[in-house]
Scaffold this active site. Structure first.
Site, PDB file in Angstrom:
ATOM      1  N   TYR A   8     -14.638   0.549   9.084  1.00 57.08           N
ATOM      2  CA  TYR A   8     -13.187   0.764   9.205  1.00 57.08           C
ATOM      3  C   TYR A   8     -12.762   0.574  10.670  1.00 57.08           C
ATOM      4  CZ  TYR A   8      -8.892   3.658   9.286  1.00 57.08           C
ATOM      5  OH  TYR A   8      -7.613   4.139   9.462  1.00 57.08           O
ATOM      6  N   ASP A  32      -2.040  -6.581  -5.919  1.00 54.08           N
ATOM      7  CA  ASP A  32      -3.228  -6.453  -5.076  1.00 54.08           C
ATOM      8  C   ASP A  32      -2.990  -7.372  -3.866  1.00 54.08           C
ATOM      9  OD1 ASP A  32      -5.686  -6.691  -3.872  1.00 54.08           O
ATOM     10  OD2 ASP A  32      -6.792  -7.174  -5.713  1.00 54.08           O
ATOM     11  N   ILE A  33      -3.017  -6.829  -2.643  1.00 51.11           N
ATOM     12  CA  ILE A  33      -2.669  -7.689  -1.495  1.00 51.11           C
ATOM     13  C   ILE A  33      -3.705  -8.793  -1.281  1.00 51.11           C
ATOM     14  CG2 ILE A  33      -1.234  -6.032  -0.238  1.00 51.11           C
ATOM     15  CD1 ILE A  33      -3.637  -5.947   1.783  1.00 51.11           C
ATOM     16  N   ASP A  44       2.193  -1.605  -4.553  1.00 52.99           N
ATOM     17  CA  ASP A  44       0.880  -0.972  -4.538  1.00 52.99           C
ATOM     18  C   ASP A  44       0.019  -1.618  -5.618  1.00 52.99           C
ATOM     19  OD1 ASP A  44      -0.215   1.756  -3.178  1.00 52.99           O
ATOM     20  OD2 ASP A  44      -1.195   1.429  -5.100  1.00 52.99           O
ATOM     21  N   GLY A  89       0.860  -1.193   0.000  1.00 58.62           N
ATOM     22  CA  GLY A  89       0.000   0.000   0.000  1.00 58.62           C
ATOM     23  C   GLY A  89       0.888   1.232   0.000  1.00 58.62           C
ATOM     24  N   GLY A 123      -0.009   5.260  -1.042  1.00 62.37           N
ATOM     25  CA  GLY A 123      -0.968   6.114  -0.329  1.00 62.37           C
ATOM     26  C   GLY A 123      -0.295   7.272   0.399  1.00 62.37           C
ATOM     27  N   GLN A 124      -1.092   7.965   1.222  1.00 62.74           N
ATOM     28  CA  GLN A 124      -0.611   9.170   1.901  1.00 62.74           C
ATOM     29  C   GLN A 124       0.589   8.872   2.791  1.00 62.74           C
ATOM     30  OE1 GLN A 124      -3.193  10.749   4.919  1.00 62.74           O
ATOM     31  NE2 GLN A 124      -2.379  12.819   4.779  1.00 62.74           N
ATOM     32  N   LEU A 125       0.491   7.815   3.605  1.00 60.14           N
ATOM     33  CA  LEU A 125       1.574   7.470   4.526  1.00 60.14           C
ATOM     34  C   LEU A 125       2.718   6.775   3.779  1.00 60.14           C
ATOM     35  CD1 LEU A 125       2.506   7.237   7.520  1.00 60.14           C
ATOM     36  CD2 LEU A 125       1.191   5.133   7.689  1.00 60.14           C
TER      37      LEU A 125
HETATM   38  C1  AKB Z   1      -9.778   8.424   8.661  1.00 64.16           C
HETATM   39  O1  AKB Z   1     -10.214   9.584   8.760  1.00 64.16           O
HETATM   40  O2  AKB Z   1     -10.462   7.454   8.333  1.00 64.16           O
HETATM   41  C2  AKB Z   1      -8.324   8.190   9.006  1.00 64.16           C
HETATM   42  C3  AKB Z   1      -8.168   7.756  10.418  1.00 64.16           C
HETATM   43  C4  AKB Z   1      -8.416   8.700  11.515  1.00 64.16           C
HETATM   44  O3  AKB Z   1      -7.822   6.631  10.666  1.00 64.16           O
HETATM   45  N1  AKB Z   1      -7.555   9.365   8.764  1.00 64.16           N
END
Ligand code: AKB
Length: 322
Positions: free
Chosen positions: A142, A53-54, A36, A10, A13-15
């Site tokens: 999430y 693709d993981i 990625d 990944g 991405g941002q990180l």
């Molecule tokens: C999100 O907003 O989903 C992330 C997080 C706080 O994990 N940046």
């Protein structure tokens, strides 16, 4: 002695974008394999790159067999806001991806870094200075995947001795790569709007307080916990790591010190409910105690550095990717 490699999954991405650069600077470009699902020409120029693709179990297994890997950073995930739009996909990617990597790490004796999130907390956790061990009743897919993932990490550590390490990130602010699909993304978007002179309709209410962190602190947290002596780590689920905590109103005022013309308004959408379920600030005293965690960037430092780096051109490129 044979040199083993570091794998970042990944990585686009941002990180990942900034983590790969830092890891390559520390360990040498040849030792850090970026991977990625999307092709990333800028990453393959700087060192080895694998498009994968993981969720492709065979492809992932082959990668571990081909490369001698000692450390894995698993960053591929669907974040909170996108996860609410595609719950099944978020669960599948976040959970199946983690389980596959934990299993390969067990077989190949790798150390693992896996980011958790403040999203593991829900309404029943304290809103201010939420402690590491607060009750977890996440309200998003999430958050549920991160909460379950933390337990899987501890399970693999306790049962198989896999050295998995994790921090609960707050919202991450950066200028190199756009965040994608998070509830905290407004804190990057508002800078882009300010610098390019666009009006910004913020999807959160002006007084919604959330924990945030600047990317250099986030990268350092990952590298420091991975380098900490194992005996110092008392937590094998995940550590709260804090830096700053602010509202849209506060960050807008901080930007307006540089760009008084910033025009914005609050137009809350479905993300408001997600933000309200999270703590406004978290207590990271365990991370400070166990592995000497300490953030360096406050709201002023973040604002000054973002304004110095986000240019109208960069902002345009980033907005096109959103
Ligand atoms: C999100 O907003 O989903 C992330 C997080 C706080 O994990 N940046």
């Amino acid at each position: 002695m044979e040199q083993r490699n570091i794998l970042v999954l990944g990585a686009g991405g941002q990180l990942g974008t900034e983590l790969v650069r830092e890891l390559r600077a520390v360990h040498g470009p040849g030792r850090v394999i970026a991977s990625d699902i999307r092709e990333k020409p800028e990453m393959s120029e700087g060192g080895p790159f694998e498009q994968l693709d993981i969720l492709n179990q065979k492809g992932l297994g082959d990668l571990f067999n081909r490369q001698k890997i000692s450390q894995v950073y698993l960053l591929a995930a669907l974040l909170s806001a996108s996860g609410e739009l595609r719950p099944g996909e978020a669960w599948d990617l976040n959970m199946r991806g983690l389980l596959q990597v934990l299993e390969l790490a067990r077989q190949h004796h790798c150390q693992v870094f896996w980011p958790s999130s403040i999203a593991v907390f829900g309404h029943s956790a304290p809103r201010i200075s939420c402690p590491n061990e607060a009750v977890q009743e996440p309200s998003t897919v999430y958050g549920i995947s991160k909460s379950a993932g933390e337990l899987w990490c501890r399970y693999y550590f306790e049962r198989y001795g896999v050295d998995v390490r994790s921090v609960r990130y707050p919202g991450l602010i950066s200028y190199e790569a756009v965040p994608g699909g998070g509830t905290t993304d407004y804190a990057v978007e508002i800078f882009e709007a300010a610098v390019s002179g666009r009006h910004y309709p913020c999807y959160l209410r002006a007084d919604t307080r959330l924990p945030m962190m600047y990317m250099p602190d986030a990268i350092r947290a990952a590298l420091e916990i991975m380098a900490a002596p194992a005996a110092r780590l008392s937590v094998r689920t995940s550590y709260n790591v804090a830096a700053v905590s602010f509202t849209p109103r506060l960050i807008a005022a901080s930007i307006q010190r540089h760009i008084p013309e910033l025009s914005w308004e609050s137009v809350p959408d479905y993300r408001q409910k997600i933000a309200e379920s999270w703590p406004g600030s978290i207590d990271d005293s365990l991370a400070r105690h166990d592995w000497n965690w300490k953030p360096r960037y406050g709201i002023k430092e973040i604002t000054d550095d973002m304004i110095a780096h986000v240019t109208p051109e960069k902002s345009q490129q980033m907005m096109e990717k959103i």
